[in-house]
Write a protein that holds these residues in place. Sequence first.
Motif, PDB file in Angstrom:
ATOM      1  N   UNK A 151       2.446  17.441  -3.119  1.00 13.40           N
ATOM      2  CA  UNK A 151       2.230  16.203  -3.672  1.00 13.40           C
ATOM      3  C   UNK A 151       4.002  15.481  -4.503  1.00 13.40           C
ATOM      4  N   UNK A 152       4.547  16.191  -5.253  1.00 12.38           N
ATOM      5  CA  UNK A 152       5.246  14.736  -5.875  1.00 12.38           C
ATOM      6  C   UNK A 152       6.106  15.087  -4.565  1.00 12.38           C
ATOM      7  N   UNK A 153       6.256  15.677  -4.215  1.00 10.13           N
ATOM      8  CA  UNK A 153       7.414  14.826  -2.663  1.00 10.13           C
ATOM      9  C   UNK A 153       6.080  13.407  -2.030  1.00 10.13           C
ATOM     10  N   UNK A 154       5.450  13.703  -1.793  1.00  6.90           N
ATOM     11  CA  UNK A 154       4.590  12.597  -1.385  1.00  6.90           C
ATOM     12  C   UNK A 154       4.624  11.520  -2.869  1.00  6.90           C
ATOM     13  N   UNK A 155       3.973  12.159  -3.370  1.00  8.27           N
ATOM     14  CA  UNK A 155       4.089  11.339  -4.282  1.00  8.27           C
ATOM     15  C   UNK A 155       5.291  10.136  -4.489  1.00  8.27           C
ATOM     16  N   UNK A 156       6.752  10.676  -4.709  1.00  3.53           N
ATOM     17  CA  UNK A 156       7.860  10.666  -4.745  1.00  3.53           C
ATOM     18  C   UNK A 156       8.292   9.168  -3.583  1.00  3.53           C
ATOM     19  N   UNK A 157       7.988   9.943  -2.545  1.00  2.00           N
ATOM     20  CA  UNK A 157       8.256   8.848  -1.303  1.00  2.00           C
ATOM     21  C   UNK A 157       8.026   7.288  -1.600  1.00  2.00           C
ATOM     22  N   UNK A 158       6.285   7.712  -1.879  1.00  2.00           N
ATOM     23  CA  UNK A 158       5.504   6.381  -1.530  1.00  2.00           C
ATOM     24  C   UNK A 158       6.007   5.582  -2.954  1.00  2.00           C
ATOM     25  N   UNK A 159       5.903   6.148  -4.294  1.00  2.00           N
ATOM     26  CA  UNK A 159       6.301   5.979  -4.887  1.00  2.00           C
ATOM     27  C   UNK A 159       7.799   4.501  -5.205  1.00  2.00           C
ATOM     28  N   UNK A 160       9.216   5.745  -4.272  1.00  2.00           N
ATOM     29  CA  UNK A 160       9.760   4.845  -3.793  1.00  2.00           C
ATOM     30  C   UNK A 160       9.765   3.466  -2.869  1.00  2.00           C
ATOM     31  N   UNK A 161       9.883   4.151  -2.193  1.00  2.66           N
ATOM     32  CA  UNK A 161       9.075   2.340  -1.349  1.00  2.66           C
ATOM     33  C   UNK A 161       8.248   1.431  -1.807  1.00  2.66           C
ATOM     34  N   UNK A 162       6.980   2.123  -2.899  1.00  4.90           N
ATOM     35  CA  UNK A 162       6.919   0.617  -3.487  1.00  4.90           C
ATOM     36  C   UNK A 162       7.768   0.079  -4.234  1.00  4.90           C
ATOM     37  N   UNK A 163       8.285   0.447  -5.346  1.00  6.73           N
ATOM     38  CA  UNK A 163       9.272   0.322  -6.113  1.00  6.73           C
ATOM     39  C   UNK A 163      10.340  -0.317  -5.654  1.00  6.73           C
ATOM     40  N   UNK A 200      10.626  -2.100  -2.379  1.00  4.29           N
ATOM     41  CA  UNK A 200       9.961  -3.389  -1.970  1.00  4.29           C
ATOM     42  C   UNK A 200       9.859  -4.290  -3.111  1.00  4.29           C
ATOM     43  N   UNK A 201       8.688  -4.019  -4.280  1.00  3.47           N
ATOM     44  CA  UNK A 201       9.039  -4.650  -5.614  1.00  3.47           C
ATOM     45  C   UNK A 201      10.834  -4.657  -6.132  1.00  3.47           C
ATOM     46  N   UNK A 204       2.528  -4.457  -6.062  1.00  2.00           N
ATOM     47  CA  UNK A 204       3.661  -3.543  -6.037  1.00  2.00           C
ATOM     48  C   UNK A 204       3.209  -2.544  -7.233  1.00  2.00           C
ATOM     49  N   UNK A 205       3.911  -3.443  -8.252  1.00  2.00           N
ATOM     50  CA  UNK A 205       3.570  -2.114  -9.512  1.00  2.00           C
ATOM     51  C   UNK A 205       3.464  -1.661  -9.997  1.00  2.00           C
TER      52      UNK A 205
END
Length: 271
Positions: A218-230, A232-233, A261-262
Motif C-alpha cells: 500500500x505504501x508503494x502504491x500510495x507513493x506512486x499515486x501521490x507522486x503522480x498527483x504532486x 501534475x500539480x 490535485x493537492x
Amino acid sequence: MDAERTVGSSQCIIKKMENPDQIFTFEEMAELERRRLVAASLRGTLAMLNSNLPVDKLLNYIVNQACPLLNADAAAIYHLQMNGVLTIQALVGLSTDYIQYANVPLGKLATGRAALSKRPITVQDTRKLVNAPNLDPDLVRALQKMSQIYRSIISVPIDIREESYGSLTLYFVKPHKFSEEEVVLAKDFSIQAALAIDNARLRLQAQQDAITHERNRLARELHDSVTQNLFSASLIAETLPKVMQRSPEKGLEGLEELRLLTRGALAEMRS
C-alpha cells in the motif's frame, strides 16, 4: 467364546483363542489399554496443534488430556515471566485459593526448579515444600493449602528451541511414587505444550509478516499515486502565471485543478 479365562493362585489370566500362545494378565491388559489411550490422546493433541485455536485453549486442552492419562488430580502450565517468576497460563483442578498466590520464583519449589534445571522434578510429600527458604508469605500460605489437598507433584520443563518457557506441573491427591514411564509421559505432554506455543508464535509471525507485506504494498502504491498527483500539480503551478496572463478564465480552471490535485494527495496520505 472369544476368550478362555482360567484362575491361577495369584492372578486371573486371559488366553486368546485365536492365539493360544499369547497370554495376558488383567494388569497387562489394563496397561495395554492405557497405552492405547495415551497414543490416541497424543494423536488428538497433534491434530489440535494444526488448528487455528488460540494458544491458551490449546494448553488447556493439553492439561485436560494429561490429568487422566497420568492419573493426576490437577495440572497447570506455568509461564516464566521477565521478572523471573512463573505464573499459571493453563490449568485444571486447582483451587482458586492456590491459584491466587501461585506465583513461583525461578529455581524454587518443583515448578521453578524444573524450569531452571531443565529436568523433571518429583516431590512425594508436598508438606516439605512449605519449609523451602526465602518464600513469599503469600506463597507459603498457598502451599499450606495446596499440601492439604495434594500430597505429591511432578514438574517437567517446557523448552522451546533454546528458550526456557516454563513448566508443566501435575498434582496428586494421594502420595505417589513416580515411575520412569510416568516421567517420560509427563515429558511428552510438555513437548506437546512447547509445540503448541511454538506453532502459535509462528502463526502470529506469519500474520505479522503478511500485514507488513500488505502495508509495504500500500505504501508503494500510495507513493506512486501521490507522486503522480504532486508532479501534475507542480506542472500546473509552473504554467499558471503564463496562462493567467493570456486567459484569466483558463487560469482559474488551472487553479481549481491544482486545488483538486493537492486535496486528492492529502486525502490519500490520510487514508
